[in-house]
Structure formats: C-alpha cells, structure tokens
Design a protein around this motif. Sequence first.
Motif, PDB file in Angstrom:
ATOM      1  N   VAL A 193       0.838  -1.202   0.000  1.00  0.00           N
ATOM      2  CA  VAL A 193       0.000   0.000   0.000  1.00  0.00           C
ATOM      3  C   VAL A 193       0.873   1.252   0.000  1.00  0.00           C
ATOM      4  CG1 VAL A 193      -1.711   1.289   1.327  1.00  0.00           C
ATOM      5  CG2 VAL A 193      -1.928  -1.173   1.097  1.00  0.00           C
ATOM      6  N   CYS A 197       0.672   4.182  -2.749  1.00  0.00           N
ATOM      7  CA  CYS A 197       0.395   5.588  -2.433  1.00  0.00           C
ATOM      8  C   CYS A 197       1.466   6.502  -3.015  1.00  0.00           C
ATOM      9  CB  CYS A 197       0.317   5.778  -0.923  1.00  0.00           C
ATOM     10  SG  CYS A 197      -1.126   5.022  -0.144  1.00  0.00           S
ATOM     11  N   TRP A 376      -3.458   3.196  -6.030  1.00  0.00           N
ATOM     12  CA  TRP A 376      -4.060   4.207  -5.153  1.00  0.00           C
ATOM     13  C   TRP A 376      -5.406   4.630  -5.731  1.00  0.00           C
ATOM     14  CZ3 TRP A 376      -4.949   6.554  -0.890  1.00  0.00           C
ATOM     15  CH2 TRP A 376      -5.457   7.863  -0.859  1.00  0.00           C
ATOM     16  N   VAL A 516      -8.733   2.091  -3.531  1.00  0.00           N
ATOM     17  CA  VAL A 516      -7.620   1.284  -3.036  1.00  0.00           C
ATOM     18  C   VAL A 516      -8.120   0.185  -2.110  1.00  0.00           C
ATOM     19  CG1 VAL A 516      -7.132   2.836  -1.104  1.00  0.00           C
ATOM     20  CG2 VAL A 516      -5.311   1.400  -2.021  1.00  0.00           C
TER      21      VAL A 516
END
Length: 728
Positions: A193, A197, A376, A516
């Motif tokens: 993640v 991002c 994202w 996401v």
Amino acid sequence: MDVMSGLVSFAEQKMQDESEPKVMAFEKRMVQGIPGAAELKNDETINNNNLTIDNNSNEWKVLPEAPNEEKLEVIKFVKGQFDIAYRARQEMELEWAMAIAFFEGRQWFRISSQTRNLIQLQNKDEPNRYITVNKMRPLIDGVVGKLTQVGPDARAVPLSHTQRDLLASDEANHICGHYNRKFSRETQLKERVRWACVCGTSYLKIYWDAKGEQVMPYFSPETGEITGYENITIGDVKEEILPAFDVFLDPTAKRDADVRWLIHASAKPLSWFVDNYGDIGKLVNPDALTGNNASYIDSYLEGGNGSGNGWVPPSTARLAQSDSKKRAAIVYEYWEKPSQQYPSGRYIVSTNSVLLHAGPWLYKKKDEFPFIPLRWQPRSGTPYGHSLGFDLCSLQQTYNRVYSRMLEQFEQQRDYVMVQRLSNVGADAFNHKGDDYYDESRTYKKIYYNPGSAPPVVSRAPGIGGDLFPMLQYIEKDMMDIAGLHDVSQGQAPAGTPAEAVQLLQRADNTQHSYVRADIEISAAKIKEWEIALVEQFGVAPFIGNVDQESNPYENIEQGVITFDHIRNGGQYRIVYVPGSSMEDSPDQKLQKVLAMRQMGLFGDPGDPSTNKLVIGMLNIPETSKIIQHLNEQEEGMAQQALMMQQQMMEQQQVAADSVKRFDPEEAQMLSQLDIQKIQAQVAAKTEADLLKMRERSRLTQENDAAKGIVDISKEKLKNQIIPSANG
C-alpha cells in the motif's frame, strides 16, 4: 544407575528410529528453465586470487558457446518490446521519481520542461536557505495505517457439498493460511500500500522458486505415522514486492484485462545469473550499477550521478567510472499470454547480451499474470494507477518555501536601540565589555545618559509575519484533504452531535479510499489463487506448515502436514473475498458487535464455553490463550458434571427397570382372584363380627332390662311392706 539406564534406553530408541524404514513421497523433480533450476557445472576462474562472486565473462576459465543468430534475434525482440513500453510511460516515471524523492526527504527538485528530468532547485552558495519539513512521509504512513488496519477476508469455498469439494476447499485454506504466516501478510500489505500511495501502483510477483526449501515429513510404511522431518530443497512459493518502476506493461492496454504482455526489468548482480542459470550466466556482460548511484531518483537527476534518462544505462563519461567497476546487469523477464499465434504463451529471460531462457508460459494458470497490481486510484488510459505522492509534491514544496521564508525573516531581522542625540550614550554601553554595564552580582543592568536627554529605548524586531503560520495550517489541511484523512469538522458535525453519528460521518468521509480498498480486497483473493495454483502444479509431497486459517498474532501457531491431494484429484472450489471486509473498525466497535451477536444467541448458547471460545477467538485480544485455557477447564468440568448426572439417571432407570416385573396374565388373574377372595373373606368376617356384636348387645340389653325389672319389683315389694306397717 537410573541415569545410565535412561541413557541406554534413549540410545536404543534412537537406533530403532534410525533403523526404522522411512518413506518420503516424491512425484517429480523441478522442470528446467525455472529460475534456480540450472546448475553450475564448472566454477573455475582464471585468477584464483580473485575472491569476488560477481565475475565478468572474461574472468571465467570455461565459457559456453556464444548466442547464435536466432538467440540474438530473440534478445533484440525483448529489448525492442522494453523500449516501446518504457517510452510510453516515461512521463509517468518522472512523476514517480519525484514522488519518491519527496517521500524520502529530498524535496528541492522540479521537473524540467525541456530535458524532462529532475533538476535541483538549491543554490549551492546558500545551502541554509532551504528548509525541509517532511510532512508527506508521516501523512502517507498515516494513510497506509488507516487502509491496513483490518485485513481483507478472502477464503476458499467449495462449489458443491460433496466430500471431495469440501476437503479440497479445506486444503486450499490451509495452504493460504500457511503462506499468510510465512510472508507476514500484514507487513507485506503495508509495504504494498505504501508503494501504491507513493508511485500510484505496486505489484506483488508470485512465482515458484526451484531452490526454495521446505520441511518434509517421513512416514512409516507400516503405520503411516510421521517418524521424522528433514529440510529439503524441493522448491517453494516466493513473493516479491515490486514498485511500478520494475514492471513495464503493454502500452496498448487501458486496463488489466487488456495487457497482452509485460516485462519485469531489474538490475541483478552477476552472481545472480550464475546461481540461477548455471553456465549460461557466465556470458552476461555487466551494464548496470548498484548501490547509492543506482536508485530510481538518481537515474533521473540531471547533472548528478545518473544520466537523467531513467533506465538507459549510465555512460562512463557522465559517471567518470570504468566498466570494470560495474558488477551488475539488467535482466528482462518477458511474459506473454496465450494467443492464436502462440497458444501456450511465451516466457523469455534475457539481458542486453545473453538469452537465458526462452519457452512457453511456465504455469498451468494462464488467465492472469503472476503480478498482482495494487493502485491508489485508477488513471485514465493506462493500467498504471494515479500517484498520491505526486499530488502532494506541490503542497509539500510550498510548505518548505514558507518555512524557508520564515527562517530568512528570522535571520535578517535585528533588535535596535533608539538613542537621543547628545545623550552621551554610545553603542559600547550595550556590549559586555563595560564594567558599569555587566556585573554578575547585579540583577539589573544600567546605562548612563546626560541630564536633559531622553533615555535610550530598546525596540525589538517585528518577528515573523503572522500571516505565515495560518498559511502553514492551510497547506497541511489541503494535504490531508488530498490524502483522504478528514477530521470530524469536515464531516459537518455540529456541536452536540452524538458519538455514533460522528463515527458514521468519519466512515462516510473515507470515500477517497474506496478504490484502493477494493483493490486490496480483490488482490487478496488473487494472491491466494496463485499460491494454490503453484503448490498444485509443482508441490512434490505434503509439507509441514501452519495449518491455522486465521492469523491471530496472539494465538499459538499450530504446525501440521499440509496436503493437496483432493485439489489435484479434481476437487472444485473458488476463492472469494468479502466486499467491504477491509473497512476499519476500532477494537471497541468490533468488541461491541461480537458481544451483541453473542448475546442474541447467534453463536449458540451464551453460557456454553464452546460459544465463548468462538467469541474470544474472534476478538484477537492478548489474553486469548489464557481465556481459552480457562474455558477449556470450565468445559471439562461441565462435561464431568454432565457425565455424573447421566450416570445417576442411568442408575435410577436401572433400579426402576429392575423393580418392574414382566406381565403374566395367569398370575395376574390368580392375584386378582386372591384379592377378591381376600376381600370377600374380610367382608364375611366383618359381617360375622357385626352379628356377634349385635347379639351380644341384644343379650346385654335384655339382661339389663330384666335386672331393671327385678329391681323395680323389689322396690314395689319393699314399698308395700313398709307402707302397711306404717298404717298399722
């Protein structure tokens, strides 16, 4: 004596275990062509004093044949495909490089509109003017923590209720649970993640490593029980987290389903090629750098250590280094889905000079690439995602400029003194050299001035402008808005709003995270599909692993034998995920929900220890093991009480059964006749007794009456006798 006898018995048992026949089932050896399968036949080098493991092709004593024309054409094809994919996404790479630079704290860059690379904004003569206050990294880490607070729920479910499908789904869940523990799924998800991002997209590469080791059990051929274990190199699933820089997609694709081919490009040390591809790896020529000068950022810096052209290998003129210092090479891993022209697909591994492998698609699972994407937010016209890090760069740079401006104001301003002319007060009165001015024994400092003149007045500098601090707050607020970290005030909650409504507003504000979150849940199911498919295809025998399905960090990890026989025998299952399962719930909210369902009786009797064990297992609290142990003891006590009560009831029933005789009609008739006769005899005896009583009563009555009559006659006779004598 007891110790010696114990040692002897232990030695005998060990000899018996070693002499006992053991069985370990192997079906096949790993096929060639998979990384790690080829072996190095000759490891001799020309210079024996050279102790490095990264040897150039001219340092090996024996080399294989150079690639022929056909292989050179394949190498040229892969390189051409790579160049096409690289040029199509070059503008996005600039955004990713800038986002990573800002995330790491290197924030005084901008993208050059002419050279299309990163250029420095700092003046080397004024290094102290450029203040960096990295608000971007903690903000993105906060987003990562918010998105990964709850793991997604994905598991295997059987397609039917047949025994084979049920057992196959259980095996699939055990395999998934094992790899969840092995790859630390929670930490892995956070890193995925974070890359998503910063760069917009991250990939998880899942493949079968031929050199992977697994713990294999030995079975007794007589009893079938496990008699021992051994760590053997038989291959295992391996997973790597890749940023978007390393994965080059088909430029004609607009979504994942449209991607026909992709290339995984990365810089590897020379020893990697020899370790994984054997003798053919000796031919690889170094053409890449490793270390501090080879990062994604440096490769885009104009005038810096890199060439400013991304993946193009840096030239020796720019780097002032010789080729002999290069000990790495770029490896291109080309994956192509099956098509009409190539029904089995293609898998090619090459460098800029050597073809390492060329053949069909490696795996039975051909519907998707073994690269699981995570974005994202979606981006128009490309499978690559939109970058949160790049969106924050301009605000982060503005934040740094404001701070730098504040520092400039602070350094340029000075305090000053207003002194009346002819007051005989000079600047030396305010330094520390005058005895009248500075004395450690004095509390106050004094300055002399002439009579009739105004005393000197010290005026402080105006300080930093008050408009700069609110500006910093606005910038930080805008950065939080872009990242989706909203507070309650942005949820339009007036004063006096109940806490439950505030929580709903906070959850409703998290709409920017919906994309996401959906990708996190979908990718969890895809990861499990690939793990099971690889074990099904390449697993040679049952192995030892974690057999628990849930990854509760507070519970003890249970080890057991993981099998996949029913999966290979045609057991049908599907990997499904629960939409919205990654939505965050605080521990208190989860506790309240679970306890409410327990009180409603959805899990069973609230007073049943088994129900409470189920509830405790769902809460993931630190005292889980102690509470479970207490509930087990309580359950055992209740079971013993129930057993005692059951035994008592059985004894009572046995006594009642013994007291009841079998029914006999003749005996019953005789008993009834005896009862009748007994009753008749009792009635006759009672009647006769009553007659005797009546006769006796009658006799007594007659006797009483006779006696009474005799007394009356005697009274009359006596009276007659007395009365005449009285007359006479």
